[in-house]
Design a protein around this motif. Structure first.
Motif, PDB file in Angstrom:
ATOM      1  N   TYR A  32       2.145  11.584  16.014  1.00 28.81           N
ATOM      2  CA  TYR A  32       1.626  10.340  16.577  1.00 28.81           C
ATOM      3  C   TYR A  32       1.985   9.142  15.701  1.00 28.81           C
ATOM      4  CZ  TYR A  32      -1.339  12.982  19.802  1.00 28.81           C
ATOM      5  OH  TYR A  32      -1.801  13.797  20.799  1.00 28.81           O
ATOM      6  N   THR A  33       2.275   8.040  16.351  1.00 25.40           N
ATOM      7  CA  THR A  33       2.313   6.765  15.639  1.00 25.40           C
ATOM      8  C   THR A  33       0.878   6.368  15.301  1.00 25.40           C
ATOM      9  OG1 THR A  33       4.369   5.943  16.578  1.00 25.40           O
ATOM     10  CG2 THR A  33       2.759   4.287  15.919  1.00 25.40           C
ATOM     11  N   MET A  34       0.680   5.855  14.100  1.00 19.18           N
ATOM     12  CA  MET A  34      -0.655   5.440  13.683  1.00 19.18           C
ATOM     13  C   MET A  34      -0.692   3.922  13.527  1.00 19.18           C
ATOM     14  SD  MET A  34      -2.799   6.295  10.252  1.00 19.18           S
ATOM     15  CE  MET A  34      -1.902   5.050   9.346  1.00 19.18           C
ATOM     16  N   GLY A  35      -1.762   3.364  14.057  1.00 18.61           N
ATOM     17  CA  GLY A  35      -1.918   1.917  13.945  1.00 18.61           C
ATOM     18  C   GLY A  35      -3.240   1.555  13.303  1.00 18.61           C
ATOM     19  N   TRP A  36      -3.297   0.350  12.773  1.00 16.47           N
ATOM     20  CA  TRP A  36      -4.525  -0.234  12.244  1.00 16.47           C
ATOM     21  C   TRP A  36      -4.789  -1.539  13.003  1.00 16.47           C
ATOM     22  CZ3 TRP A  36      -7.857   1.994   8.851  1.00 16.47           C
ATOM     23  CH2 TRP A  36      -7.391   3.089   8.108  1.00 16.47           C
ATOM     24  N   PHE A  37      -6.034  -1.715  13.383  1.00 16.00           N
ATOM     25  CA  PHE A  37      -6.471  -2.902  14.090  1.00 16.00           C
ATOM     26  C   PHE A  37      -7.736  -3.418  13.412  1.00 16.00           C
ATOM     27  CE2 PHE A  37      -3.813  -2.713  17.912  1.00 16.00           C
ATOM     28  CZ  PHE A  37      -3.300  -1.433  17.787  1.00 16.00           C
ATOM     29  N   ARG A  38      -8.091  -4.642  13.726  1.00 15.43           N
ATOM     30  CA  ARG A  38      -9.338  -5.187  13.196  1.00 15.43           C
ATOM     31  C   ARG A  38      -9.979  -6.103  14.223  1.00 15.43           C
ATOM     32  NH1 ARG A  38      -6.868  -9.113   8.394  1.00 15.43           N
ATOM     33  NH2 ARG A  38      -5.997 -10.737   9.765  1.00 15.43           N
TER      34      ARG A  38
END
Length: 122
Positions: A32-38
């Protein structure tokens, strides 16, 4: 199914650093591609950074380029967000997410963690 749990948030002074971790369990996280959000109070959730399954490609929001570094350790089923030179405007709840797509749009993430609070004092 992928379960994601963030950790490492906290209170830090402006100019300081924090390292967020995202522990994954369930299906093969390494694919999986991993993302960070806020998401800050009263604001919409925004993209922060992403890293492809192999770690060969990364992407950052302009607001964090040069200060934040995204990485992953597939052997540990974990992802990380190293945040340096933190600013008060970085204050938000930070979420990690996983996508089956190689280069997902912000709306194309399939799994989300519960979030961890980051507060930067001035």
């Amino acid at each position: 199914q992928v379960q994601l749990v963030e950790s490492g948030g906290g209170l830090v002074q402006a100019g300081g650093s924090l390292r967020l971790s995202c522990a994954a369990s369930g299906r093969t996280f390494s694919s999986y591609t991993m993302g960070w959000f806020r998401q800050a109070p009263g604001k919409e959730r925004e993209f922060v950074a992403a890293i492809t399954w192999s770690g060969g490609s990364t992407d950052y929001a302009d607001s964090v380029k040069g200060r934040f570094t995204v990485s992953r350790d597939n052997a540990k089923n974990a992802g990380y967000l190293q945040m340096n030179s933190l600013k008060p405007e970085d204050t938000a709840v930070y979420y990690c997410a996983a996508s089956r797509r190689i280069y997902p749009g912000s709306w194309q993430y399939d799994y989300w963690g519960q979030g961890t609070q980051v507060t930067v004092s001035s």
